[in-house]
Design an enzyme around this catalytic site. Sequence first.
Site, PDB file in Angstrom:
ATOM      1  N   ARG A  43      57.440  27.710  66.683  1.00  0.00           N
ATOM      2  CA  ARG A  43      56.415  27.685  67.735  1.00  0.00           C
ATOM      3  C   ARG A  43      56.236  29.091  68.279  1.00  0.00           C
ATOM      4  NH1 ARG A  43      57.368  26.825  73.633  1.00  0.00           N
ATOM      5  NH2 ARG A  43      55.348  26.465  74.631  1.00  0.00           N
ATOM      6  N   ARG A  79      49.189  30.864  87.706  1.00  0.00           N
ATOM      7  CA  ARG A  79      50.474  31.474  88.038  1.00  0.00           C
ATOM      8  C   ARG A  79      50.385  32.271  89.335  1.00  0.00           C
ATOM      9  NH1 ARG A  79      54.152  31.149  83.967  1.00  0.00           N
ATOM     10  NH2 ARG A  79      53.357  30.626  81.890  1.00  0.00           N
ATOM     11  N   LYS A  93      48.337  18.772  73.929  1.00  0.00           N
ATOM     12  CA  LYS A  93      49.532  18.718  74.775  1.00  0.00           C
ATOM     13  C   LYS A  93      49.238  17.802  75.962  1.00  0.00           C
ATOM     14  CE  LYS A  93      51.900  22.508  75.517  1.00  0.00           C
ATOM     15  NZ  LYS A  93      52.211  23.924  75.870  1.00  0.00           N
ATOM     16  N   THR A 108      60.446  19.923  75.720  1.00  0.00           N
ATOM     17  CA  THR A 108      60.869  20.412  77.032  1.00  0.00           C
ATOM     18  C   THR A 108      62.240  19.903  77.468  1.00  0.00           C
ATOM     19  OG1 THR A 108      58.517  20.268  77.673  1.00  0.00           O
ATOM     20  CG2 THR A 108      60.082  21.021  79.331  1.00  0.00           C
TER      21      THR A 108
END
Length: 477
Positions: A38, A79, A224, A282
Amino acid sequence: MSVNSFSHRTKIVATIGPASQSEMVIRELVKAGMNVARLNFSHGSYDDHGRTIERLRKISTELDHPITLLQDLQGPKIRVGQLPKGEITLNAGEKVILIPNSIKENIANCIPIDYPHLAEDAQPGAQVLLDDGNLELEVGKIEGTQVYCRVITGGILKSRKGVNFPNLNLSLPSLTAKDQEDLEFGIAQEIDWVCLSFVRGVEDIHCLKDFLKFREANIPVIAKIEKPQAIENFDELVKECDGMMVARGDLGVEMRPEKVPLLQKKIIQSCNKKGIPVITATQMLESMINSPRPTRAEASDVANAIIDGTDAIMLSGESAMGNYPIAAIKTMASIAEEIEPEVQFINYPPAEKTETHALSESLNCIDKIINLRCIACFTTTGYTARIASDERPKAPIVAFTPSLVVYHRLNLIWGVKPLLLQPQEEGLEVLITEMESCLLQRNLVASGDKILILGGSPIQQAKGTNFLKIHTVSREN
Protein backbone atom coordinates in the site's frame (compact mmCIF):
# COMPACT_ATOMS: atom_id res chain seq x y z
CA MET A 1 7.95 -19.14 4.16
CA SER A 2 9.04 -19.77 0.58
CA VAL A 3 7.45 -17.49 -2.01
CA ASN A 4 7.06 -20.63 -4.14
CA SER A 5 4.63 -22.35 -1.79
CA PHE A 6 0.98 -22.47 -0.81
CA SER A 7 0.64 -20.71 2.53
CA HIS A 8 -2.00 -18.29 3.76
CA ARG A 9 -5.05 -17.71 1.53
CA THR A 10 -6.01 -14.40 3.13
CA LYS A 11 -3.85 -11.75 1.53
CA ILE A 12 -1.65 -9.39 3.54
CA VAL A 13 -1.46 -5.68 2.71
CA ALA A 14 1.49 -3.75 4.12
CA THR A 15 1.76 0.02 4.06
CA ILE A 16 5.22 1.01 2.84
CA GLY A 17 6.87 3.85 4.74
CA PRO A 18 10.16 4.93 6.34
CA ALA A 19 10.51 1.64 8.24
CA SER A 20 9.93 -0.55 5.19
CA GLN A 21 10.94 1.21 2.00
CA SER A 22 14.51 -0.09 1.75
CA GLU A 23 15.20 -2.85 -0.75
CA MET A 24 16.40 -5.20 1.99
CA VAL A 25 13.26 -4.80 4.13
CA ILE A 26 10.87 -5.05 1.16
CA ARG A 27 12.47 -8.34 0.13
CA GLU A 28 12.03 -9.71 3.65
CA LEU A 29 8.42 -8.49 3.79
CA VAL A 30 7.63 -10.46 0.63
CA LYS A 31 9.35 -13.57 1.97
CA ALA A 32 7.43 -13.17 5.24
CA GLY A 33 4.08 -13.12 3.42
CA MET A 34 3.31 -9.63 2.08
CA ASN A 35 1.11 -9.77 -1.03
CA VAL A 36 0.11 -6.15 -1.51
CA ALA A 37 2.14 -2.97 -1.03
CA ARG A 38 0.00 0.00 0.00
CA LEU A 39 1.36 3.37 -1.07
CA ASN A 40 -0.20 6.03 1.14
CA PHE A 41 -0.37 9.29 -0.80
CA SER A 42 -1.21 11.27 2.32
CA HIS A 43 2.54 11.17 2.88
CA GLY A 44 5.72 11.16 0.80
CA SER A 45 6.92 12.85 -2.37
CA TYR A 46 6.66 11.52 -5.92
CA ASP A 47 10.40 10.85 -5.83
CA ASP A 48 9.92 8.72 -2.70
CA HIS A 49 6.99 6.79 -4.16
CA GLY A 50 8.73 6.38 -7.50
CA ARG A 51 11.82 4.85 -5.89
CA THR A 52 9.65 2.55 -3.77
CA ILE A 53 7.68 1.35 -6.80
CA GLU A 54 10.89 0.71 -8.70
CA ARG A 55 12.20 -1.40 -5.81
CA LEU A 56 8.92 -3.32 -5.50
CA ARG A 57 8.83 -4.21 -9.19
CA LYS A 58 12.51 -5.16 -9.16
CA ILE A 59 12.08 -7.48 -6.16
CA SER A 60 8.92 -8.97 -7.67
CA THR A 61 10.93 -9.95 -10.76
CA GLU A 62 13.90 -11.24 -8.76
CA LEU A 63 11.73 -13.43 -6.51
CA ASP A 64 9.43 -14.49 -9.37
CA HIS A 65 6.55 -13.44 -7.15
CA PRO A 66 3.78 -10.88 -7.80
CA ILE A 67 3.46 -7.76 -5.65
CA THR A 68 0.23 -5.81 -6.01
CA LEU A 69 0.62 -2.02 -5.92
CA LEU A 70 -2.27 -0.31 -4.12
CA GLN A 71 -2.40 3.46 -4.44
CA ASP A 72 -4.33 4.97 -1.53
CA LEU A 73 -5.44 8.52 -2.36
CA GLN A 74 -5.56 11.03 0.48
CA GLY A 75 -9.05 12.27 -0.41
CA PRO A 76 -10.69 15.26 1.28
CA LYS A 77 -8.94 14.76 4.61
CA ILE A 78 -9.12 17.83 6.83
CA ARG A 79 -6.14 18.51 9.04
CA VAL A 80 -4.96 20.98 11.65
CA GLY A 81 -2.56 23.57 10.22
CA GLN A 82 0.80 24.57 11.63
CA LEU A 83 0.52 25.36 15.34
CA PRO A 84 2.85 27.58 17.39
CA LYS A 85 5.76 25.41 18.55
CA GLY A 86 4.11 22.47 16.77
CA GLU A 87 1.49 21.82 19.45
CA ILE A 88 -0.93 23.40 21.91
CA THR A 89 -2.67 22.18 25.06
CA LEU A 90 -6.46 22.23 25.10
CA ASN A 91 -8.19 22.28 28.48
CA ALA A 92 -11.77 21.12 29.02
CA GLY A 93 -14.21 24.03 29.20
CA GLU A 94 -12.01 26.62 27.53
CA LYS A 95 -12.93 28.45 24.32
CA VAL A 96 -11.00 28.06 21.05
CA ILE A 97 -11.54 29.43 17.57
CA LEU A 98 -11.25 27.42 14.36
CA ILE A 99 -10.06 29.52 11.43
CA PRO A 100 -9.05 28.73 7.82
CA ASN A 101 -5.35 28.10 7.24
CA SER A 102 -5.26 31.03 4.83
CA ILE A 103 -5.85 33.58 7.61
CA LYS A 104 -2.50 34.82 8.87
CA GLU A 105 -3.78 37.20 11.57
CA ASN A 106 -2.59 36.77 15.14
CA ILE A 107 -5.74 35.56 16.90
CA ALA A 108 -5.55 34.27 20.46
CA ASN A 109 -6.63 30.67 21.15
CA CYS A 110 -7.08 29.86 17.46
CA ILE A 111 -6.59 26.57 15.64
CA PRO A 112 -5.93 26.82 11.89
CA ILE A 113 -7.81 24.26 9.76
CA ASP A 114 -7.01 23.46 6.11
CA TYR A 115 -10.65 23.74 5.03
CA PRO A 116 -11.71 27.20 3.79
CA HIS A 117 -15.50 26.61 3.90
CA LEU A 118 -15.78 25.50 7.53
CA ALA A 119 -17.73 28.58 8.66
CA GLU A 120 -20.24 28.05 5.84
CA ASP A 121 -20.84 24.38 6.72
CA ALA A 122 -20.60 24.50 10.52
CA GLN A 123 -23.68 24.51 12.76
CA PRO A 124 -24.02 25.40 16.44
CA GLY A 125 -23.90 22.28 18.58
CA ALA A 126 -21.96 20.27 15.97
CA GLN A 127 -19.27 17.91 17.23
CA VAL A 128 -15.64 18.42 16.16
CA LEU A 129 -13.18 15.57 16.73
CA LEU A 130 -9.41 16.03 16.60
CA ASP A 131 -6.55 13.53 16.48
CA ASP A 132 -8.61 10.39 15.75
CA GLY A 133 -11.25 11.44 18.27
CA ASN A 134 -8.88 11.82 21.21
CA LEU A 135 -9.92 15.45 21.58
CA GLU A 136 -13.45 16.84 21.22
CA LEU A 137 -14.89 20.32 20.63
CA GLU A 138 -18.46 21.59 20.34
CA VAL A 139 -19.35 24.40 17.94
CA GLY A 140 -20.87 27.50 19.56
CA LYS A 141 -21.32 30.64 17.51
CA ILE A 142 -20.07 31.38 14.01
CA GLU A 143 -18.87 34.86 13.02
CA GLY A 144 -17.52 35.50 9.54
CA THR A 145 -14.79 32.93 8.90
CA GLN A 146 -14.36 32.17 12.61
CA VAL A 147 -15.97 29.17 14.31
CA TYR A 148 -16.08 29.50 18.09
CA CYS A 149 -15.91 26.19 19.99
CA ARG A 150 -15.83 24.88 23.55
CA VAL A 151 -13.37 22.14 24.49
CA ILE A 152 -15.24 19.04 25.69
CA THR A 153 -12.28 16.65 25.95
CA GLY A 154 -8.88 18.25 26.21
CA GLY A 155 -5.30 17.19 25.69
CA ILE A 156 -2.26 17.99 23.56
CA LEU A 157 -3.04 18.83 19.94
CA LYS A 158 -0.20 18.64 17.42
CA SER A 159 0.10 20.15 13.96
CA ARG A 160 -1.29 18.17 10.98
CA LYS A 161 -3.56 15.98 13.10
CA GLY A 162 -6.83 14.91 11.49
CA VAL A 163 -10.13 16.75 12.00
CA ASN A 164 -13.54 15.06 11.74
CA PHE A 165 -17.03 16.55 11.65
CA PRO A 166 -19.28 13.49 12.11
CA ASN A 167 -22.63 15.28 11.82
CA LEU A 168 -21.89 17.75 9.02
CA ASN A 169 -22.19 17.38 5.27
CA LEU A 170 -19.11 19.27 4.11
CA SER A 171 -18.73 20.89 0.70
CA LEU A 172 -15.76 18.76 -0.26
CA PRO A 173 -15.02 17.21 -3.66
CA SER A 174 -14.63 13.43 -3.66
CA LEU A 175 -11.54 13.69 -5.86
CA THR A 176 -9.42 16.65 -4.83
CA ALA A 177 -6.91 18.47 -7.03
CA LYS A 178 -4.13 16.70 -5.11
CA ASP A 179 -5.80 13.34 -5.72
CA GLN A 180 -5.96 14.03 -9.45
CA GLU A 181 -2.26 14.90 -9.58
CA ASP A 182 -1.42 11.82 -7.51
CA LEU A 183 -3.54 9.64 -9.76
CA GLU A 184 -1.79 10.95 -12.87
CA PHE A 185 1.45 9.84 -11.24
CA GLY A 186 -0.05 6.47 -10.30
CA ILE A 187 -1.30 5.84 -13.82
CA ALA A 188 2.16 6.59 -15.20
CA GLN A 189 3.64 4.16 -12.65
CA GLU A 190 1.13 1.45 -13.66
CA ILE A 191 -0.35 0.92 -10.21
CA ASP A 192 -2.67 -2.10 -9.91
CA TRP A 193 -5.54 -0.87 -7.70
CA VAL A 194 -6.60 2.57 -6.48
CA CYS A 195 -8.35 3.39 -3.17
CA LEU A 196 -10.73 6.34 -2.96
CA SER A 197 -10.84 7.83 0.54
CA PHE A 198 -13.87 9.25 2.36
CA VAL A 199 -16.40 7.94 -0.14
CA ARG A 200 -19.91 9.22 0.51
CA GLY A 201 -22.00 8.03 -2.42
CA VAL A 202 -21.91 6.46 -5.89
CA GLU A 203 -21.22 9.87 -7.45
CA ASP A 204 -17.76 9.74 -5.84
CA ILE A 205 -17.03 6.38 -7.49
CA HIS A 206 -18.35 7.62 -10.84
CA CYS A 207 -16.14 10.72 -10.59
CA LEU A 208 -13.00 8.60 -10.14
CA LYS A 209 -13.97 6.08 -12.81
CA ASP A 210 -14.70 8.88 -15.29
CA PHE A 211 -11.29 10.37 -14.55
CA LEU A 212 -9.65 7.00 -15.23
CA LYS A 213 -11.72 6.33 -18.34
CA PHE A 214 -10.81 9.70 -19.85
CA ARG A 215 -7.15 8.73 -19.47
CA GLU A 216 -7.78 5.21 -20.82
CA ALA A 217 -6.58 3.73 -17.53
CA ASN A 218 -8.42 0.49 -16.73
CA ILE A 219 -7.60 0.43 -13.02
CA PRO A 220 -10.07 -1.15 -10.54
CA VAL A 221 -11.40 1.13 -7.79
CA ILE A 222 -11.65 0.29 -4.09
CA ALA A 223 -14.08 2.35 -2.00
CA LYS A 224 -12.86 3.09 1.52
CA ILE A 225 -15.82 2.88 3.88
CA GLU A 226 -15.12 5.41 6.62
CA LYS A 227 -18.03 7.91 6.53
CA PRO A 228 -21.61 7.65 7.85
CA GLN A 229 -22.85 8.67 4.39
CA ALA A 230 -21.10 5.64 2.88
CA ILE A 231 -23.04 3.39 5.25
CA GLU A 232 -26.29 5.14 4.31
CA ASN A 233 -25.55 4.63 0.60
CA PHE A 234 -23.89 1.25 1.02
CA ASP A 235 -26.22 -0.87 -1.14
CA GLU A 236 -25.61 1.39 -4.15
CA LEU A 237 -21.88 1.66 -3.48
CA VAL A 238 -21.25 -2.09 -3.38
CA LYS A 239 -22.76 -2.35 -6.88
CA GLU A 240 -20.51 0.32 -8.38
CA CYS A 241 -17.03 -0.23 -6.93
CA ASP A 242 -14.55 -3.02 -7.75
CA GLY A 243 -13.60 -3.62 -4.12
CA MET A 244 -13.99 -2.17 -0.63
CA MET A 245 -11.88 -1.37 2.41
CA VAL A 246 -13.29 -1.43 5.94
CA ALA A 247 -11.32 1.65 7.05
CA ARG A 248 -11.99 1.23 10.76
CA GLY A 249 -9.91 4.21 11.90
CA ASP A 250 -11.99 7.09 10.58
CA LEU A 251 -15.14 4.96 10.59
CA GLY A 252 -14.73 4.53 14.35
CA VAL A 253 -14.28 8.28 14.75
CA GLU A 254 -17.14 9.36 12.50
CA MET A 255 -19.44 6.78 14.08
CA ARG A 256 -19.52 5.28 17.57
CA PRO A 257 -16.76 2.63 17.94
CA GLU A 258 -19.24 0.01 19.15
CA LYS A 259 -20.98 0.14 15.76
CA VAL A 260 -17.83 -0.81 13.83
CA PRO A 261 -17.66 -4.60 14.53
CA LEU A 262 -21.10 -5.35 13.08
CA LEU A 263 -20.52 -2.93 10.21
CA GLN A 264 -17.29 -4.80 9.44
CA LYS A 265 -19.20 -8.08 9.22
CA LYS A 266 -21.92 -6.54 7.04
CA ILE A 267 -19.41 -5.00 4.62
CA ILE A 268 -17.39 -8.22 4.29
CA GLN A 269 -20.52 -10.32 3.82
CA SER A 270 -21.89 -7.96 1.15
CA CYS A 271 -18.57 -7.99 -0.75
CA ASN A 272 -18.44 -11.80 -0.57
CA LYS A 273 -21.96 -11.98 -2.01
CA LYS A 274 -21.11 -9.50 -4.77
CA GLY A 275 -17.85 -11.29 -5.56
CA ILE A 276 -15.54 -8.29 -5.05
CA PRO A 277 -12.45 -8.16 -2.80
CA VAL A 278 -12.62 -6.55 0.64
CA ILE A 279 -9.74 -5.37 2.84
CA THR A 280 -10.01 -5.07 6.63
CA ALA A 281 -7.77 -2.27 7.87
CA THR A 282 -6.54 -0.16 10.79
CA GLN A 283 -4.97 -1.02 14.14
CA MET A 284 -4.96 -4.76 13.51
CA LEU A 285 -1.57 -5.19 15.21
CA GLU A 286 -1.16 -1.66 16.56
CA SER A 287 0.95 -2.69 19.56
CA MET A 288 3.55 -4.16 17.19
CA ILE A 289 4.63 -0.65 16.27
CA ASN A 290 6.66 -0.83 19.47
CA SER A 291 6.44 -4.48 20.54
CA PRO A 292 7.78 -7.63 18.84
CA ARG A 293 4.59 -9.54 19.77
CA PRO A 294 0.89 -8.72 19.39
CA THR A 295 -1.63 -8.57 22.20
CA ARG A 296 -4.06 -11.49 22.51
CA ALA A 297 -6.89 -9.13 21.54
CA GLU A 298 -5.08 -8.15 18.33
CA ALA A 299 -4.51 -11.78 17.38
CA SER A 300 -8.23 -12.39 17.90
CA ASP A 301 -9.10 -9.31 15.82
CA VAL A 302 -7.05 -10.57 12.87
CA ALA A 303 -8.50 -14.06 13.25
CA ASN A 304 -12.07 -12.79 13.36
CA ALA A 305 -11.62 -10.76 10.18
CA ILE A 306 -10.37 -13.94 8.48
CA ILE A 307 -13.33 -15.92 9.83
CA ASP A 308 -15.67 -13.17 8.57
CA GLY A 309 -14.34 -13.87 5.05
CA THR A 310 -12.18 -10.83 4.34
CA ASP A 311 -9.96 -11.12 1.25
CA ALA A 312 -7.13 -9.20 2.86
CA ILE A 313 -5.89 -7.88 6.20
CA MET A 314 -3.88 -4.68 6.33
CA LEU A 315 -1.02 -3.18 8.31
CA SER A 316 -0.69 0.61 8.51
CA GLY A 317 1.72 2.17 11.01
CA GLU A 318 2.94 -1.31 12.00
CA SER A 319 4.77 -1.71 8.67
CA ALA A 320 5.14 1.95 7.65
CA MET A 321 6.96 3.32 10.67
CA GLY A 322 6.99 0.60 13.33
CA ASN A 323 9.99 -1.09 14.87
CA TYR A 324 8.99 -4.62 13.78
CA PRO A 325 7.54 -4.53 10.22
CA ILE A 326 8.79 -8.00 9.24
CA ALA A 327 7.62 -9.57 12.51
CA ALA A 328 4.18 -7.98 11.99
CA ILE A 329 3.87 -9.62 8.55
CA LYS A 330 5.00 -12.97 9.95
CA THR A 331 2.44 -12.67 12.74
CA MET A 332 -0.40 -12.03 10.32
CA ALA A 333 0.69 -14.91 8.10
CA SER A 334 0.96 -17.25 11.07
CA ILE A 335 -2.53 -16.35 12.31
CA ALA A 336 -3.99 -16.88 8.84
CA GLU A 337 -2.29 -20.25 8.39
CA GLU A 338 -3.61 -21.40 11.77
CA ILE A 339 -7.18 -20.20 11.31
CA GLU A 340 -8.00 -20.83 7.63
CA PRO A 341 -8.04 -24.67 7.65
CA GLU A 342 -10.62 -24.63 10.47
CA VAL A 343 -13.03 -22.11 8.93
CA GLN A 344 -16.18 -23.26 7.18
CA PHE A 345 -16.72 -20.31 4.87
CA ILE A 346 -20.24 -19.49 3.73
CA ASN A 347 -20.88 -20.27 0.06
CA TYR A 348 -23.25 -17.66 -1.27
CA PRO A 349 -25.39 -18.15 -4.41
CA PRO A 350 -23.51 -17.05 -7.55
CA ALA A 351 -23.59 -13.33 -8.23
CA GLU A 352 -24.33 -14.03 -11.90
CA LYS A 353 -25.73 -16.97 -13.85
CA THR A 354 -22.86 -17.70 -16.22
CA GLU A 355 -21.08 -20.91 -17.22
CA THR A 356 -18.05 -19.87 -15.16
CA HIS A 357 -20.18 -19.34 -12.05
CA ALA A 358 -21.95 -22.67 -12.60
CA LEU A 359 -18.67 -24.58 -12.90
CA SER A 360 -17.19 -22.80 -9.88
CA GLU A 361 -20.12 -23.95 -7.73
CA SER A 362 -18.82 -27.52 -7.99
CA LEU A 363 -15.24 -26.85 -6.84
CA ASN A 364 -15.76 -27.65 -3.17
CA CYS A 365 -17.84 -30.75 -3.90
CA ILE A 366 -15.06 -32.21 -6.04
CA ASP A 367 -12.37 -31.29 -3.50
CA LYS A 368 -14.23 -33.09 -0.70
CA ILE A 369 -14.19 -36.35 -2.65
CA ILE A 370 -10.74 -36.50 -4.22
CA ASN A 371 -8.57 -34.19 -2.05
CA LEU A 372 -7.22 -31.79 -4.67
CA ARG A 373 -3.68 -30.45 -4.43
CA CYS A 374 -4.76 -27.27 -6.22
CA ILE A 375 -7.22 -25.74 -8.65
CA ALA A 376 -5.52 -24.46 -11.80
CA CYS A 377 -6.98 -22.05 -14.31
CA PHE A 378 -5.67 -20.17 -17.31
CA THR A 379 -6.99 -16.62 -17.42
CA THR A 380 -6.34 -13.61 -19.62
CA THR A 381 -8.41 -11.14 -17.57
CA GLY A 382 -8.42 -12.69 -14.07
CA TYR A 383 -12.18 -13.31 -14.26
CA THR A 384 -12.05 -17.10 -13.86
CA ALA A 385 -9.70 -16.92 -10.85
CA ARG A 386 -11.89 -14.33 -9.12
CA ILE A 387 -15.02 -16.45 -9.59
CA ALA A 388 -13.20 -19.51 -8.24
CA SER A 389 -12.06 -17.46 -5.23
CA ASP A 390 -15.67 -16.55 -4.44
CA GLU A 391 -16.25 -20.21 -3.53
CA ARG A 392 -13.53 -20.07 -0.84
CA PRO A 393 -12.29 -23.59 -1.75
CA LYS A 394 -9.97 -25.48 0.59
CA ALA A 395 -7.63 -26.19 -2.34
CA PRO A 396 -5.45 -23.23 -3.36
CA ILE A 397 -6.15 -21.58 -6.71
CA VAL A 398 -3.28 -21.18 -9.17
CA ALA A 399 -4.05 -18.60 -11.84
CA PHE A 400 -1.86 -18.87 -14.93
CA THR A 401 -1.91 -15.74 -17.04
CA PRO A 402 0.11 -14.27 -19.91
CA SER A 403 -0.67 -10.73 -18.68
CA LEU A 404 1.74 -8.96 -16.32
CA VAL A 405 -1.09 -6.61 -15.28
CA VAL A 406 -3.41 -9.50 -14.35
CA TYR A 407 -0.50 -11.30 -12.65
CA HIS A 408 0.06 -8.43 -10.23
CA ARG A 409 -3.61 -7.47 -9.83
CA LEU A 410 -4.77 -10.97 -8.86
CA ASN A 411 -2.46 -11.13 -5.85
CA LEU A 412 -5.06 -9.17 -3.85
CA ILE A 413 -7.69 -11.86 -4.38
CA TRP A 414 -8.29 -14.44 -1.61
CA GLY A 415 -6.71 -17.84 -2.19
CA VAL A 416 -5.25 -17.04 -5.61
CA LYS A 417 -1.57 -17.63 -6.43
CA PRO A 418 -0.84 -15.96 -9.80
CA LEU A 419 1.84 -17.36 -12.12
CA LEU A 420 3.02 -15.94 -15.43
CA LEU A 421 2.66 -18.31 -18.38
CA GLN A 422 2.82 -17.45 -22.06
CA PRO A 423 1.72 -20.57 -23.99
CA GLN A 424 4.37 -21.58 -26.52
CA GLU A 425 1.95 -23.47 -28.73
CA GLU A 426 -1.79 -23.52 -29.30
CA GLY A 427 -3.99 -26.31 -28.05
CA LEU A 428 -5.52 -27.31 -24.74
CA GLU A 429 -3.39 -30.40 -24.10
CA VAL A 430 -0.19 -28.44 -24.73
CA LEU A 431 -1.39 -25.77 -22.29
CA ILE A 432 -2.12 -28.37 -19.59
CA THR A 433 1.36 -29.86 -20.06
CA GLU A 434 2.95 -26.40 -19.70
CA MET A 435 0.89 -25.65 -16.59
CA GLU A 436 1.90 -28.97 -15.02
CA SER A 437 5.56 -28.34 -15.82
CA CYS A 438 5.37 -24.87 -14.25
CA LEU A 439 3.84 -26.28 -11.05
CA LEU A 440 6.47 -29.02 -10.81
CA GLN A 441 9.35 -26.60 -11.32
CA ARG A 442 8.12 -24.56 -8.36
CA ASN A 443 7.56 -27.66 -6.19
CA LEU A 444 3.90 -26.73 -5.86
CA VAL A 445 2.78 -30.22 -6.88
CA ALA A 446 4.32 -33.69 -6.93
CA SER A 447 3.90 -36.76 -9.06
CA GLY A 448 0.49 -38.35 -8.53
CA ASP A 449 -1.19 -35.21 -7.16
CA LYS A 450 -4.71 -34.44 -8.33
CA ILE A 451 -5.32 -31.04 -9.95
CA LEU A 452 -8.68 -29.65 -10.98
CA ILE A 453 -8.34 -27.59 -14.15
CA LEU A 454 -10.91 -24.87 -14.72
CA GLY A 455 -10.65 -23.55 -18.24
CA GLY A 456 -12.10 -22.56 -21.55
CA SER A 457 -11.87 -23.90 -25.04
CA PRO A 458 -10.80 -22.18 -27.21
CA ILE A 459 -8.15 -20.85 -24.84
CA GLN A 460 -7.33 -17.14 -24.36
CA GLN A 461 -10.96 -16.18 -24.85
CA ALA A 462 -12.08 -13.66 -22.20
CA LYS A 463 -14.77 -15.05 -19.88
CA GLY A 464 -14.80 -18.23 -21.96
CA THR A 465 -14.57 -20.77 -19.11
CA ASN A 466 -16.63 -23.80 -20.11
CA PHE A 467 -15.05 -26.98 -18.70
CA LEU A 468 -13.61 -28.76 -15.66
CA LYS A 469 -10.94 -31.46 -15.93
CA ILE A 470 -9.50 -33.64 -13.17
CA HIS A 471 -5.84 -34.08 -13.99
CA THR A 472 -3.27 -36.35 -12.31
CA VAL A 473 0.28 -35.04 -12.31
CA SER A 474 2.40 -37.27 -14.50
CA ARG A 475 4.74 -39.68 -12.75
CA GLU A 476 7.21 -39.30 -15.65
CA ASN A 477 8.12 -35.70 -14.80
